[in-house]
Motif scaffolding. Structure first.
Motif, PDB file in Angstrom:
ATOM      1  N   ARG A  54    -106.112  -9.153 -67.223  1.00 30.86           N
ATOM      2  CA  ARG A  54    -105.418 -10.216 -68.129  1.00 30.86           C
ATOM      3  C   ARG A  54    -105.424 -11.452 -67.153  1.00 30.86           C
ATOM      4  O   ARG A  54    -105.349 -11.440 -66.072  1.00 30.86           O
ATOM      5  N   GLY A  55    -105.863 -12.427 -67.925  1.00 29.33           N
ATOM      6  CA  GLY A  55    -105.912 -13.658 -67.528  1.00 29.33           C
ATOM      7  C   GLY A  55    -107.371 -14.132 -66.721  1.00 29.33           C
ATOM      8  O   GLY A  55    -107.511 -15.016 -66.105  1.00 29.33           O
ATOM      9  N   ARG A  56    -108.278 -13.226 -66.938  1.00 26.11           N
ATOM     10  CA  ARG A  56    -109.541 -13.541 -66.590  1.00 26.11           C
ATOM     11  C   ARG A  56    -110.534 -13.203 -67.803  1.00 26.11           C
ATOM     12  O   ARG A  56    -110.418 -12.085 -68.439  1.00 26.11           O
ATOM     13  N   GLY A  57    -111.866 -13.593 -67.516  1.00 27.32           N
ATOM     14  CA  GLY A  57    -112.791 -13.380 -68.378  1.00 27.32           C
ATOM     15  C   GLY A  57    -112.428 -13.447 -69.655  1.00 27.32           C
ATOM     16  O   GLY A  57    -111.899 -14.260 -70.229  1.00 27.32           O
ATOM     17  N   GLU A  58    -112.873 -12.314 -70.657  1.00 28.09           N
ATOM     18  CA  GLU A  58    -112.765 -12.294 -71.936  1.00 28.09           C
ATOM     19  C   GLU A  58    -111.301 -11.472 -72.402  1.00 28.09           C
ATOM     20  O   GLU A  58    -111.060 -11.771 -73.683  1.00 28.09           O
ATOM     21  N   SER A  59    -110.301 -11.306 -71.404  1.00 27.51           N
ATOM     22  CA  SER A  59    -109.125 -10.955 -71.706  1.00 27.51           C
ATOM     23  C   SER A  59    -108.123 -11.952 -71.910  1.00 27.51           C
ATOM     24  O   SER A  59    -108.358 -13.137 -71.613  1.00 27.51           O
ATOM     25  N   ALA A  60    -107.007 -11.728 -72.304  1.00 28.48           N
ATOM     26  CA  ALA A  60    -106.022 -12.632 -72.871  1.00 28.48           C
ATOM     27  C   ALA A  60    -105.414 -13.410 -71.463  1.00 28.48           C
ATOM     28  O   ALA A  60    -105.195 -12.922 -70.552  1.00 28.48           O
ATOM     29  N   HIS A  61    -105.266 -14.893 -71.564  1.00 34.22           N
ATOM     30  CA  HIS A  61    -105.038 -15.675 -70.724  1.00 34.22           C
ATOM     31  C   HIS A  61    -103.475 -16.182 -71.118  1.00 34.22           C
ATOM     32  O   HIS A  61    -102.992 -16.838 -70.290  1.00 34.22           O
ATOM     33  N   ASP A  62    -103.094 -16.173 -72.321  1.00 31.62           N
ATOM     34  CA  ASP A  62    -101.493 -16.647 -72.757  1.00 31.62           C
ATOM     35  C   ASP A  62    -100.552 -15.465 -72.844  1.00 31.62           C
ATOM     36  O   ASP A  62     -99.950 -15.277 -73.823  1.00 31.62           O
ATOM     37  N   ALA A  63    -100.472 -14.571 -71.577  1.00 33.95           N
ATOM     38  CA  ALA A  63     -99.486 -13.682 -71.579  1.00 33.95           C
ATOM     39  C   ALA A  63     -98.945 -13.444 -70.016  1.00 33.95           C
ATOM     40  O   ALA A  63     -99.469 -13.944 -69.089  1.00 33.95           O
TER      41      ALA A  63
END
Length: 272
Positions: free
Chosen positions: A60-69
């Motif tokens: 998370r926070g990288r590439g295509e995973s969620a950044h707003d978490a």
């Protein structure tokens, strides 16, 4: 083909899956994600060719995973549980998953196993932990969180890299990759938190419940200071742990060498 799983808090976690056989999840270290890390993509393919289902995911926070978490260690472990649940839904999972963790990703792998993830085997490459029960990990986490709370995104990555060879930071800042590294800076909190966790109690208390076979790998050329002793100490505390050398230099491995080491260890220790 990219897949997506939804974690406990609604965050989307993107991953690739290839191969057939016992499942293996690859956990990247600092700054690694699929679009930025061709070496791990190649590693996944090589392990899959040895008869394993390999998951390579964007933390998370990288590439295509969620950044707003939220991006702490708790969330990272929940993401791994979500991936395992998806593998259980779509595959005959059997007794659990094997984990490979690179650098700080190895600390995340150990934390996942210690917190109850069903793990068949663990392989870690050069876990960058400090001495047993040392205070440096907690101090580093505090410093990183202070910078994450500020308004200078570059300072987050500069701080995270402060103990690495100075030329690594210089090369990074001069490269086109720097904006990407800065963008994923918030996700480094999980790396720092995992490393702090690895010093938070005696090794016997942290790792003694991890009964899965575990292999701690250290490069045979110019491994960063302290990583060899750290691997030895962790391996000694694991009920079924061992330390081995591997052909690698400056905290970097070749996919062919690492895939062979991982697959050979899994072949010897993971039931089919």
């Amino acid at each position: 083909m990219s897949h997506t799983v939804i974690s406990h808090d609604g965050a989307a976690i993107a991953y690739d899956r290839e191969g057939e056989g016992p499942p293996v999840i690859l956990i990247g270290g600092a700054f690694q994600f699929r679009a930025f890390d061709p070496a791990t993509r190649r590693l996944a393919t090589l392990i899959a060719q040895r008869g394993y289902t390999v998951v390579n995911y964007d933390r998370r926070g990288r590439g295509e995973s969620a950044h707003d978490a939220r991006m702490g260690l708790h969330e990272s472990l929940a993401d791994l549980r979500a991936i395992v649940a998806e593998l259980e839904r779509t595959h005959d999972l059997g007794v659990g998953v094997a984990l490979f963790g690179n650098s700080s990703g190895a600390a995340i792998a150990l934390a996942a196993a210690a917190h109850g993830l069903p793990v068949t085997a663990i392989v870690g490459f050069e876990v960058p932990t400090g001495t047993e029960q040392g205070a440096d990990g907690a101090e580093f986490l505090t410093g990183l969180r202070e910078r994450l709370a500020g308004d200078d995104a570059d300072a987050v990555v500069e701080y995270f890299m402060k103990d690495m060879p100075p030329e690594w930071l210089e090369r990074s800042k001069a490269s086109p990759a720097w904006p990407l590294m800065v963008r994923i800076g918030p996700s480094l909190e999980a790396d720092a938190e995992a490393l702090a966790w690895a010093q938070s109690a005696p090794h016997a208390d942290l790792f003694g419940s991890i009964t899965a076979p575990a292999l701690l790998l250290v490069g045979d050329q110019d491994a960063p200071s302290g990583m060899g002793p750290a691997a030895e100490a962790i391996a000694s505390a694991l009920p079924n742990g061992e330390r081995r050398g591997i052909r690698a230099i400056d905290h970097a491995w070749q996919p062919e060498d690492l895939a062979a080491a991982i697959a050979d260890f899994l072949d010897a220790n993971v039931p089919r």
